[in-house]
Motif scaffolding. Structure first.
Motif, mmCIF file in Angstrom:
data_model
loop_
_atom_site.group_PDB
_atom_site.id
_atom_site.type_symbol
_atom_site.label_atom_id
_atom_site.label_comp_id
_atom_site.label_asym_id
_atom_site.label_seq_id
_atom_site.Cartn_x
_atom_site.Cartn_y
_atom_site.Cartn_z
ATOM 1 N N GLN A 2 1.264 -8.782 -8.137
ATOM 2 C CA GLN A 2 2.305 -7.765 -8.245
ATOM 3 C C GLN A 2 2.028 -6.762 -9.358
ATOM 4 O OE1 GLN A 2 6.197 -9.467 -8.417
ATOM 5 N NE2 GLN A 2 5.990 -10.558 -6.491
ATOM 6 N N GLU A 3 1.489 -7.227 -10.478
ATOM 7 C CA GLU A 3 1.344 -6.332 -11.620
ATOM 8 C C GLU A 3 0.381 -5.168 -11.363
ATOM 9 O OE1 GLU A 3 3.674 -6.895 -13.730
ATOM 10 O OE2 GLU A 3 3.133 -5.002 -14.645
ATOM 11 N N PRO A 4 -0.790 -5.405 -10.732
ATOM 12 C CA PRO A 4 -1.657 -4.262 -10.444
ATOM 13 C C PRO A 4 -1.003 -3.226 -9.537
ATOM 14 C CG PRO A 4 -2.889 -6.300 -10.282
ATOM 15 C CD PRO A 4 -1.451 -6.679 -10.445
ATOM 16 N N ILE A 5 -0.208 -3.675 -8.551
ATOM 17 C CA ILE A 5 0.478 -2.741 -7.668
ATOM 18 C C ILE A 5 1.499 -1.927 -8.465
ATOM 19 C CG2 ILE A 5 2.085 -2.553 -5.742
ATOM 20 C CD1 ILE A 5 -0.713 -3.114 -4.833
ATOM 21 N N ALA A 116 7.924 2.739 2.541
ATOM 22 C CA ALA A 116 7.651 1.625 1.634
ATOM 23 C C ALA A 116 7.151 0.417 2.432
ATOM 24 C CB ALA A 116 8.894 1.254 0.833
ATOM 25 N N PHE A 117 7.838 0.124 3.539
ATOM 26 C CA PHE A 117 7.516 -1.062 4.339
ATOM 27 C C PHE A 117 6.059 -1.085 4.797
ATOM 28 C CE2 PHE A 117 7.585 -3.135 8.633
ATOM 29 C CZ PHE A 117 7.714 -4.443 8.169
ATOM 30 N N HIS A 118 5.496 0.086 5.113
ATOM 31 C CA HIS A 118 4.128 0.066 5.660
ATOM 32 C C HIS A 118 3.068 -0.296 4.616
ATOM 33 C CE1 HIS A 118 3.852 4.780 5.205
ATOM 34 N NE2 HIS A 118 3.670 4.187 4.044
ATOM 35 N N PHE A 119 3.447 -0.390 3.350
ATOM 36 C CA PHE A 119 2.495 -0.868 2.337
ATOM 37 C C PHE A 119 2.370 -2.397 2.339
ATOM 38 C CE2 PHE A 119 3.335 3.349 0.447
ATOM 39 C CZ PHE A 119 2.020 3.753 0.206
ATOM 40 N N LEU A 120 3.259 -3.069 3.051
ATOM 41 C CA LEU A 120 3.180 -4.528 3.146
ATOM 42 C C LEU A 120 2.186 -4.891 4.250
ATOM 43 C CD1 LEU A 120 6.963 -5.462 2.860
ATOM 44 C CD2 LEU A 120 5.284 -5.123 1.039
ATOM 45 N N THR A 121 0.994 -5.296 3.856
ATOM 46 C CA THR A 121 -0.063 -5.577 4.834
ATOM 47 C C THR A 121 -0.294 -7.072 5.031
ATOM 48 O OG1 THR A 121 -1.732 -5.358 3.089
ATOM 49 C CG2 THR A 121 -1.235 -3.385 4.390
ATOM 50 N N ALA A 122 0.132 -7.901 4.097
ATOM 51 C CA ALA A 122 -0.024 -9.350 4.233
ATOM 52 C C ALA A 122 1.103 -9.898 5.100
ATOM 53 C CB ALA A 122 0.001 -10.022 2.864
ATOM 54 N N PRO A 123 0.799 -10.738 6.089
ATOM 55 C CA PRO A 123 1.833 -11.276 6.988
ATOM 56 C C PRO A 123 2.989 -11.947 6.250
ATOM 57 C CG PRO A 123 -0.337 -11.772 7.857
ATOM 58 C CD PRO A 123 -0.551 -11.183 6.498
ATOM 59 N N GLU A 124 2.676 -12.653 5.164
ATOM 60 C CA GLU A 124 3.748 -13.333 4.439
ATOM 61 C C GLU A 124 4.704 -12.344 3.784
ATOM 62 O OE1 GLU A 124 0.008 -13.629 1.727
ATOM 63 O OE2 GLU A 124 0.491 -13.669 3.871
ATOM 64 N N GLY A 150 -1.037 7.891 12.576
ATOM 65 C CA GLY A 150 -0.916 8.322 11.184
ATOM 66 C C GLY A 150 -2.083 7.866 10.337
ATOM 67 N N PRO A 151 -2.013 8.106 9.033
ATOM 68 C CA PRO A 151 -3.084 7.713 8.114
ATOM 69 C C PRO A 151 -3.248 6.193 8.047
ATOM 70 C CG PRO A 151 -1.595 9.307 7.101
ATOM 71 C CD PRO A 151 -0.938 8.845 8.355
ATOM 72 N N LEU A 152 -4.428 5.775 7.621
ATOM 73 C CA LEU A 152 -4.704 4.357 7.405
ATOM 74 C C LEU A 152 -4.493 3.964 5.950
ATOM 75 C CD1 LEU A 152 -7.949 4.032 9.553
ATOM 76 C CD2 LEU A 152 -5.696 3.101 10.106
ATOM 77 N N LYS A 153 -4.411 4.969 5.099
ATOM 78 C CA LYS A 153 -4.173 4.741 3.678
ATOM 79 C C LYS A 153 -3.174 5.766 3.153
ATOM 80 C CE LYS A 153 -8.468 2.644 1.958
ATOM 81 N NZ LYS A 153 -9.522 2.765 0.912
ATOM 82 N N CYS A 154 -2.532 5.395 2.043
ATOM 83 C CA CYS A 154 -1.675 6.335 1.332
ATOM 84 C C CYS A 154 -1.797 6.046 -0.152
ATOM 85 C CB CYS A 154 -0.221 6.198 1.790
ATOM 86 S SG CYS A 154 0.898 7.368 0.988
ATOM 87 N N GLU A 158 -4.179 0.596 1.259
ATOM 88 C CA GLU A 158 -4.130 0.300 2.686
ATOM 89 C C GLU A 158 -2.668 0.230 3.141
ATOM 90 O OE1 GLU A 158 -6.764 -0.117 4.663
ATOM 91 O OE2 GLU A 158 -8.349 -0.167 3.142
ATOM 92 N N ILE A 159 -2.425 0.649 4.368
ATOM 93 C CA ILE A 159 -1.083 0.527 4.939
ATOM 94 C C ILE A 159 -1.191 -0.147 6.308
ATOM 95 C CG2 ILE A 159 -0.221 2.566 3.706
ATOM 96 C CD1 ILE A 159 -0.696 2.758 7.470
#
Length: 203
Positions: A2-5, A116-124, A150-154, A158-159
């Motif tokens: 979380q901290e790096p994000i 915001a939601f599309h930045f969540l790439t991990a299934p969990e 749309g874009p693949l990154k923002c 990754e999104i």
């Protein structure tokens, strides 16, 4: 993890102005249309997830809504929004939190999330988000993500892209789709980004 994000987003908001980031909207038209169409009471609990320094809160205050929460991982983003609003900032609840670990303390009549939601790439992380809205949204849910065109990154991250069908399927256990649309967002520097935006009501 979380901290790096968090550090990433603090740096973005410390070094770039609204006209220098792709997601800025002068008027968040679709978001406003979805919220106004819900016909909520003016004291309905509305949360803007990943709201940053978005102008949505300004327009909601203008419309007379009095129970608004803005959540963002970046303290700097929230500070900029508060500075822009001036005295009106005291009318809003501001929450600095990572949506992946956020546990609401109240239910919401309208949960809004644009980009915001599309930045969540991990299934969990996706599952945690879905479980959170199932538990704490009692009225409406509006989610805007990059579409399959749309874009693949923002912002260098990754999104996860969504179609109207995949977004609807994800939330269909507890939410009924009211309206989905594909939207082309024109960035402050004149490029196009394709979004999928859906509004749902709690079953």
């Amino acid at each position: 993890m979380q901290e790096p994000i968090k550090a990433h987003w603090e740096k973005v908001y410390e070094t770039k102005q609204p006209h220098e980031v792709s997601w800025t909207q002068k008027v968040p038209q679709t978001s406003l249309q979805f919220i106004l169409a819900a016909g909520l009471n003016k004291d309905a609990a509305i949360i803007d997830v990943g709201g940053g320094d978005s102008n949505l809160v300004d327009f909601l205050l203008q419309e007379g809504y009095s129970n608004i929460t803005v959540l963002d991982i970046s303290a700097k983003a929230l500070e900029r929004a508060q500075a822009r609003l001036g005295e009106k900032a005291s009318l809003v609840q501001w929450i600095e939190a990572d949506i992946r670990s956020f546990v609401p303390t109240q239910p919401y009549d309208f949960w809004h999330d644009r980009a915001a939601f599309h930045f969540l790439t991990a299934p969990e992380d996706v599952n945690t988000y879905v479980n959170t809205v199932q538990a704490y949204v009692k009225g409406y849910l509006a989610v805007g993500t990059f579409s399959e065109n749309g874009p693949l990154k923002c912002s260098g991250l990754e999104i996860k892209q969504y179609s109207q069908a995949s977004l609807t399927t994800l939330f269909e256990k507890d939410f009924e789709p009211l309206k989905c649309l594909n939207e082309t967002h024109i960035t402050p520097f004149g490029t196009s980004q394709h979004f999928t935006f859906c509004c749902f009501s709690k079953k």
